[in-house]
Motif scaffolding. Sequence first.
Motif, mmCIF file in Angstrom:
data_model
loop_
_atom_site.group_PDB
_atom_site.id
_atom_site.type_symbol
_atom_site.label_atom_id
_atom_site.label_comp_id
_atom_site.label_asym_id
_atom_site.label_seq_id
_atom_site.Cartn_x
_atom_site.Cartn_y
_atom_site.Cartn_z
ATOM 1 N N ARG A 1 0.829 -1.205 0.000
ATOM 2 C CA ARG A 1 0.000 0.000 0.000
ATOM 3 C C ARG A 1 0.863 1.253 0.000
ATOM 4 N N VAL A 2 2.027 1.208 0.618
ATOM 5 C CA VAL A 2 2.955 2.341 0.542
ATOM 6 C C VAL A 2 3.474 2.485 -0.886
ATOM 7 N N ARG A 3 3.748 1.346 -1.539
ATOM 8 C CA ARG A 3 4.176 1.385 -2.930
ATOM 9 C C ARG A 3 3.086 1.991 -3.813
ATOM 10 N N GLN A 4 1.842 1.648 -3.552
ATOM 11 C CA GLN A 4 0.741 2.228 -4.328
ATOM 12 C C GLN A 4 0.671 3.735 -4.128
ATOM 13 N N MET A 5 0.889 4.175 -2.895
ATOM 14 C CA MET A 5 0.860 5.611 -2.617
ATOM 15 C C MET A 5 1.997 6.319 -3.341
ATOM 16 N N PHE A 6 3.199 5.739 -3.306
ATOM 17 C CA PHE A 6 4.334 6.338 -4.004
ATOM 18 C C PHE A 6 4.112 6.334 -5.519
ATOM 19 N N ALA A 7 3.537 5.252 -6.045
ATOM 20 C CA ALA A 7 3.274 5.183 -7.475
ATOM 21 C C ALA A 7 2.290 6.268 -7.896
ATOM 22 N N SER A 8 1.279 6.519 -7.067
ATOM 23 C CA SER A 8 0.304 7.564 -7.377
ATOM 24 C C SER A 8 0.964 8.939 -7.365
ATOM 25 N N ARG A 9 1.802 9.180 -6.363
ATOM 26 C CA ARG A 9 2.501 10.467 -6.291
ATOM 27 C C ARG A 9 3.459 10.637 -7.472
ATOM 28 N N ALA A 10 4.212 9.572 -7.776
ATOM 29 C CA ALA A 10 5.174 9.655 -8.874
ATOM 30 C C ALA A 10 4.475 9.928 -10.197
ATOM 31 N N CYS A 11 3.315 9.338 -10.396
ATOM 32 C CA CYS A 11 2.572 9.538 -11.639
ATOM 33 C C CYS A 11 2.140 10.993 -11.788
ATOM 34 N N ARG A 12 1.653 11.590 -10.702
ATOM 35 C CA ARG A 12 1.139 12.955 -10.781
ATOM 36 C C ARG A 12 2.244 13.991 -11.002
ATOM 37 N N LYS A 13 3.446 13.727 -10.498
ATOM 38 C CA LYS A 13 4.520 14.709 -10.609
ATOM 39 C C LYS A 13 5.390 14.499 -11.844
ATOM 40 N N SER A 14 5.097 13.503 -12.668
ATOM 41 C CA SER A 14 5.932 13.191 -13.820
ATOM 42 C C SER A 14 5.485 13.967 -15.057
ATOM 43 N N VAL A 15 6.374 14.018 -16.058
ATOM 44 C CA VAL A 15 6.076 14.668 -17.331
ATOM 45 C C VAL A 15 4.911 13.947 -17.999
ATOM 46 N N MET A 16 3.921 14.688 -18.427
ATOM 47 C CA MET A 16 2.729 14.084 -18.993
ATOM 48 C C MET A 16 2.848 13.915 -20.507
ATOM 49 N N ILE A 17 2.092 12.983 -21.038
ATOM 50 C CA ILE A 17 1.974 12.830 -22.482
ATOM 51 C C ILE A 17 1.315 14.090 -23.045
ATOM 52 N N GLY A 18 1.861 14.618 -24.144
ATOM 53 C CA GLY A 18 1.354 15.858 -24.732
ATOM 54 C C GLY A 18 2.189 17.060 -24.394
ATOM 55 N N THR A 19 3.219 16.864 -23.554
ATOM 56 C CA THR A 19 4.098 17.969 -23.176
ATOM 57 C C THR A 19 5.288 18.024 -24.130
ATOM 58 N N ALA A 20 5.506 19.170 -24.739
ATOM 59 C CA ALA A 20 6.656 19.344 -25.622
ATOM 60 C C ALA A 20 7.916 19.519 -24.781
ATOM 61 N N LEU A 21 8.988 18.819 -25.154
ATOM 62 C CA LEU A 21 10.233 18.839 -24.397
ATOM 63 C C LEU A 21 11.368 19.346 -25.277
ATOM 64 N N SER A 22 12.275 20.067 -24.640
ATOM 65 C CA SER A 22 13.490 20.488 -25.339
ATOM 66 C C SER A 22 14.490 19.335 -25.339
ATOM 67 N N THR A 23 15.550 19.479 -26.134
ATOM 68 C CA THR A 23 16.573 18.439 -26.193
ATOM 69 C C THR A 23 17.221 18.223 -24.837
ATOM 70 N N THR A 24 17.428 19.294 -24.097
ATOM 71 C CA THR A 24 18.039 19.178 -22.760
ATOM 72 C C THR A 24 17.133 18.408 -21.816
ATOM 73 N N GLU A 25 15.839 18.701 -21.858
ATOM 74 C CA GLU A 25 14.900 17.993 -20.988
ATOM 75 C C GLU A 25 14.810 16.517 -21.363
ATOM 76 N N MET A 26 14.815 16.230 -22.652
ATOM 77 C CA MET A 26 14.777 14.825 -23.068
ATOM 78 C C MET A 26 16.044 14.096 -22.643
ATOM 79 N N LYS A 27 17.193 14.732 -22.772
ATOM 80 C CA LYS A 27 18.454 14.113 -22.356
ATOM 81 C C LYS A 27 18.451 13.831 -20.856
ATOM 82 N N LYS A 28 17.873 14.730 -20.079
ATOM 83 C CA LYS A 28 17.799 14.545 -18.631
ATOM 84 C C LYS A 28 16.977 13.308 -18.279
ATOM 85 N N LEU A 29 15.856 13.133 -18.940
ATOM 86 C CA LEU A 29 15.020 11.963 -18.674
ATOM 87 C C LEU A 29 15.743 10.667 -19.047
#
Length: 818
Positions: free
Chosen positions: A758-786
């Motif tokens: 259940r702690v893993r589920q909570m962390f997974a939910s938090r990680a999902c919300r704070k991550s880069v979303m589909i539809g977001t345009a990224l620069s080359t630097t941001e893509m390299k960082k990921l």
Amino acid sequence: VEMTDPSSEPAGAIKAIDRHSVHQICSGQVVLTLATAVKELVENSIDAGATSVDIKLKDSGTELVEVSDNGKGVEEANFEGLTLKHHTSKLRDFTDLIHVETFGFRGEALSSLCALSDLTVVTCHEAAQVGTRLVFDHSGHLTQRSPHPRQKGTTVSLGQLFYTLPVRHKEFQRNIKKEYTKTICVLQSYCIISTGVRITCTNQTGQGKRTPVLSTNGSHSMKDNIGAIFGPKQLQSLLPFQQLSPTDTVKEDYGLSNTELPKDLFTISGFVSRGDHGVGRSATDRQFYYINNRPCDPSKISKLVNEVYHMFNRHQYPFIALNITVASECVDVNVTPDKRQIFLQEEKLLLAIIKSSLIAMYESGVNKISLNQISFSTNSEHTSKDFYRAAELSPDVEGCQIVPASETERKSSSLSPFESSEGAGNCSPVGRSVLDGFRYGRKTDSDLDPGGESLLSESSSSSAAPDSLCATTGLEFTSPEVAVDDKPDIKCEVLDEPLDEEDTVERHIDRQIEEHLSEAADETDVSPDAKKAKLEDSCFSSENKNTHSVCSEVTSGTKMDAPVCLQKRAVPLQFSFQELGGRLRKLQEQQRQKAEDQLRYRRFKAKISPGENQSAEDELKKEIRKDSFKAMEIIGQFNLGFIITKLNSDIFMIDQHATDEKYNFEMLQQHTVLQGQRLIVPQNLHLTAVSENVLMENLDIFRKNGFDFLIDEDAQVMERVKLVSLPTSKNWTFGLGDIEELIFMLSDSPGVMCRPSRVRQMFASRACRKSVMIGTALSTTEMKKLVVHMGEIEQPWNCPHGRPTMRHLANLNIISQD
């Protein structure tokens, strides 16, 4: 000329192994673990008639294992043969094995323990005045004996277990916590089944005091023994097993329908968890099975019990203690050295009994929705129920609309639910279900009309079934016999009027043929071939059949056949199997050659497909190292959701959201310390002694997860640990179930940082919300960082929700060759 030594033997000569080496080799196969060593000594004590067995471990068993009992003791005449190989008082010849009732019977245990440790025995027979201390060498020979004060019974001591096998000894010491946990689990199984025997176990670490691990009070009830080991809370969630005969459905599942089954072959008793959510366990750590009071590991029974339990409680596993009593001649216990694997006669019958009994127990306590309370769009309640049951039994119907079958209701509707302008594709699901059920000869509850009369007589065949439905509902079937693959081609239409009782499908067909013939005779300007084609198209025909038969069952139960023979024009075609086979082989060879040419240059062979996710992940693990992500060249972003990268000649596609989510999730896992909420009153957890020890040895891990405890080592077992703080995080709350899950994980991997699910589920939910979303345009630097972040985590291949993070797209070398 050189003379050869006639006594010399070739290097590869076959000769007997010396007895000492044989003894060492075989002993290592009999006693594999600490649990096996303790088990053998406890079994010897119970076989000796002991009512009290005391197990003492020092440093979890690495330094000393000592088992004492108050049994009969060893007679002086048996001192010499006590530890010799295959010396036993249980058997005289092989036939005695069928009726053996003791735990041990091979005479291997003490002999093997002599070879693996320093073994000493202190014993006092019930007829002796004073006890005797016996010392044995590694071959099992008595080397020293001396008087020793002792009450009736025997004490066996093992010092430095496995030290004669250096590799195993090192591995034993390295994994001692796992070995210790398994040993306690084995002891628990003997504590439950050994009614009337008081069993205690203690452990001493270093020079510290001896701490109790488990104990029973010698009760004659299995239920009392369960409560003594696992506490009263476990007892509250248990149901006594109630044995029932297997149902017809279950017997059919196991192929027992047409066989004569023996009666009263098995007697099953024990306890199992209730099916309510929350009363089960997160793992299978408390499942105990016995055959004639002998602990065993029946994998098929265990799998069956868990499958049935998951029907009522999907996310948990049951506590179960099940003792199966069967005649000794129907059991073979001489299968493996530890006797945990057992062969049974009539095993399918046993499985059927257990399955039927468990389902009946759980169904009696489950609140089910009655189908009779469901309202359908019909005025005939009885017909609705019957049609609903028909749809429920049909394997290919997901939902249904109930259709009235009575004449008055059919006439009041402008279009019958079975009527279709384009064939069976527009039939209602229930109509298709009922038709399919009749076609394959299935007789269901839906075979009853609203008045309760059966639409099918017991002698009706599958070919007659559609016509009986015609006779009752007024439907005309224009496709009499179809294969399973032809089901979508069924056509249904409503007759102008239902058939009379004296009318038959045969007469109806004759009338239609006469009408068509008279129409054809009037058309004098039409060619004979055209007339013939028109007749063929208008009659009841199928493209692939030349002869059809339509069977009809009238209310009197009689059946009549009306064959309609149609002749079709045959056009000969030139065809050669030889030529076709040659072309196919040539095509297959070309495809194989092309595939081989491609595979020579391919390291990534898995396709981007859900069915090949595991293969793709394995290939990435093999070919991609952590430093490979830094070396990847960013080509660009595709569809505002995927990063396209290049490594040497390979092109990869990376899911920008999934990879960022996995990175954030692992960072939360590693560095987050959950804050605890202190309780007003400390809560007693009633943990077993083993669970208390695991918790106390891993307090830091529990505190990082937000749990805190009050430890009182001087208190009694099950009362040494009290909960004083629980983790909380917004809407997430945690409790005893999460503590037990952590204990289970730490039992297998002591000292390793882990989180409850259940702690893993909570962390997974938090990680999902704070991550880069589909539809977001990224620069080359941001893509390299990921991409670089993927090389900094342990498992970069899947996000916490199971979505793949990276897949191989193509190899430029192969593309250039093509």
